[in-house]
Design a protein around this motif. Sequence first.
Motif, PDB file in Angstrom:
ATOM      1  N   SER A 256       0.825  -1.201   0.000  1.00  0.00           N
ATOM      2  CA  SER A 256       0.000   0.000   0.000  1.00  0.00           C
ATOM      3  C   SER A 256       0.864   1.258   0.000  1.00  0.00           C
ATOM      4  O   SER A 256       2.036   1.227   0.389  1.00  0.00           O
ATOM      5  CB  SER A 256      -0.925   0.013   1.228  1.00  0.00           C
ATOM      6  OG  SER A 256      -1.792  -1.115   1.224  1.00  0.00           O
ATOM      7  N   GLU A 257       0.272   2.361  -0.410  1.00  0.00           N
ATOM      8  CA  GLU A 257       0.933   3.674  -0.412  1.00  0.00           C
ATOM      9  C   GLU A 257       0.211   4.556   0.594  1.00  0.00           C
ATOM     10  O   GLU A 257      -0.908   4.994   0.360  1.00  0.00           O
ATOM     11  CB  GLU A 257       0.878   4.295  -1.809  1.00  0.00           C
ATOM     12  CG  GLU A 257       1.568   5.646  -1.907  1.00  0.00           C
ATOM     13  CD  GLU A 257       1.404   6.276  -3.281  1.00  0.00           C
ATOM     14  OE1 GLU A 257       1.767   7.459  -3.427  1.00  0.00           O
ATOM     15  OE2 GLU A 257       0.885   5.604  -4.199  1.00  0.00           O
ATOM     16  N   ILE A 258       0.852   4.803   1.713  1.00  0.00           N
ATOM     17  CA  ILE A 258       0.180   5.458   2.835  1.00  0.00           C
ATOM     18  C   ILE A 258       1.053   6.591   3.375  1.00  0.00           C
ATOM     19  O   ILE A 258       2.279   6.463   3.447  1.00  0.00           O
ATOM     20  CB  ILE A 258      -0.125   4.441   3.963  1.00  0.00           C
ATOM     21  CG1 ILE A 258      -1.172   3.432   3.500  1.00  0.00           C
ATOM     22  CG2 ILE A 258      -0.595   5.140   5.233  1.00  0.00           C
ATOM     23  CD1 ILE A 258      -1.441   2.347   4.520  1.00  0.00           C
ATOM     24  N   THR A 259       0.405   7.664   3.774  1.00  0.00           N
ATOM     25  CA  THR A 259       1.063   8.720   4.536  1.00  0.00           C
ATOM     26  C   THR A 259       0.497   8.719   5.949  1.00  0.00           C
ATOM     27  O   THR A 259      -0.711   8.812   6.146  1.00  0.00           O
ATOM     28  CB  THR A 259       0.837  10.096   3.890  1.00  0.00           C
ATOM     29  OG1 THR A 259       1.412  10.106   2.586  1.00  0.00           O
ATOM     30  CG2 THR A 259       1.488  11.198   4.724  1.00  0.00           C
ATOM     31  N   ILE A 260       1.376   8.588   6.927  1.00  0.00           N
ATOM     32  CA  ILE A 260       0.971   8.634   8.335  1.00  0.00           C
ATOM     33  C   ILE A 260       1.245  10.051   8.824  1.00  0.00           C
ATOM     34  O   ILE A 260       2.389  10.510   8.811  1.00  0.00           O
ATOM     35  CB  ILE A 260       1.738   7.604   9.182  1.00  0.00           C
ATOM     36  CG1 ILE A 260       1.700   6.216   8.518  1.00  0.00           C
ATOM     37  CG2 ILE A 260       1.138   7.520  10.589  1.00  0.00           C
ATOM     38  CD1 ILE A 260       2.585   5.196   9.199  1.00  0.00           C
ATOM     39  N   LYS A 261       0.201  10.727   9.263  1.00  0.00           N
ATOM     40  CA  LYS A 261       0.296  12.139   9.608  1.00  0.00           C
ATOM     41  C   LYS A 261       0.677  12.343  11.078  1.00  0.00           C
ATOM     42  O   LYS A 261       0.289  11.555  11.952  1.00  0.00           O
ATOM     43  CB  LYS A 261      -1.056  12.818   9.348  1.00  0.00           C
ATOM     44  CG  LYS A 261      -1.567  12.682   7.910  1.00  0.00           C
ATOM     45  CD  LYS A 261      -0.766  13.518   6.942  1.00  0.00           C
ATOM     46  CE  LYS A 261      -1.018  15.000   7.146  1.00  0.00           C
ATOM     47  NZ  LYS A 261      -0.253  15.810   6.173  1.00  0.00           N
TER      48      LYS A 261
END
Length: 437
Positions: A256-261
């Motif tokens: 998956s392609e995820i940004t954790i903020k």
Amino acid sequence: MATFEVLGGCPMKGEITPQGAKNEALQILCAVLLTPEKVTIHNIPDIVDVMQLIELLGKMGVETEKVGEGSYSFRAVDVDVDYMFSPEFSRAASRLRGSVMMLGPMLARFGRAAMPKPGGDKIGRRRLDTHIIGFQNLGARYEPNEDNSLNVLAAPDGGLQGGYMLLDEASVTGTANIVMAAVMARGKTVIYNAACEPYLQQLCKMLVRMGANITGIASNLLTIEGVDYLGGTTHTMLPDMIEVGSFIGMAAMTRSEITIKDVSFDNLGIIPTQFNRMGIHFEQRGDDIYIPCHDNYEIESFLDGSIMTIADAPWPGLTPDLLSVFLVVATQAKGSVLIHQKMFESRLFFVDKLIDMGAQIILCDPHRATVIGHNHQVQLRGTRMTSPDIRAGVALLIAAMSAQGRSVIQNVEQIDRGYQNIDGRLNALGANIKRIE
């Protein structure tokens, strides 16, 4: 009992924000008992264990008010000390491990406290010796009942007295409990081999804002000069590093392609480095973490060519709460790794579920497991399984999300104890998780 039906093979994409830190919340919430003044806490995670502790504080007479999303105020003016000795309290506290950290504040402020054998995950021995011996070093009397089901403590006449102690283990909850007892003890307390996790640092900084005198914060040597009174304050909790680590591993495992903020990167310690050693790469963008889609990831070897070992250790070592995630993520890596869970002897027993799914794992003994990764050449198979504890539960969820076909995870209340609305948040990114009550 709720279950998750998980359809594997659904890559995710988008942004997700970690909840407030569960392990910090349990400490911070108990600290409100130290003052009659108002304490406001922000970024409280809406998870079962934390909500149960807030409810328990209310039953003890603490005025609690929800003042916003994830924000509560507390005023411990008329605390019912006798309630701690009641069967109702014993039933409630025995379901919640974090309730044990009420002992220190109650001893400090009211001179007596009681606690049943606390609940929590069944992951091995979780003794209270460090807590009790620490209180005894401050002069408290320890009086267990006949079957050791209730721990009763009383301060001496004139209150707790500061002293020197060398903890037999760098227990996070033990250190937190002793610190909360010592901040109002007479004289100086020195705690050596103290835990120094970011959550413990957060507790100490909050206590200092309340008027405590603590030096050595972020080290394993704490010095505390007792004060007579603590006042109110406002506190914002850190994001949960365990959830951040879970999302990093989940992204790689499910391609998956995820940004954790808003991860508070500086407080993640060695966690990013250990994922790099697993071949999982990401970018730090300000205080966010961007994880690109990983077609594969290769576990490093040590410089002499020997198999990589990932083991837990006191901070700044790797938290034991993430070893279950590292283990499951290794099942689809290229290469092999030895997972060494030093602290709890029952935490690796969930690997039989992963073996049933097709993972190549050798459980060497209760503390060590060798994982031979499939390098995504062979997918795990969907199956039916039961979540034994919080961290194993999310590891099984990660496995199910990467598996071929449909999986059923039972007893997901265990996952709910540590992860806020995990199915809803992941479904918003593209996962296929169905909750069945």
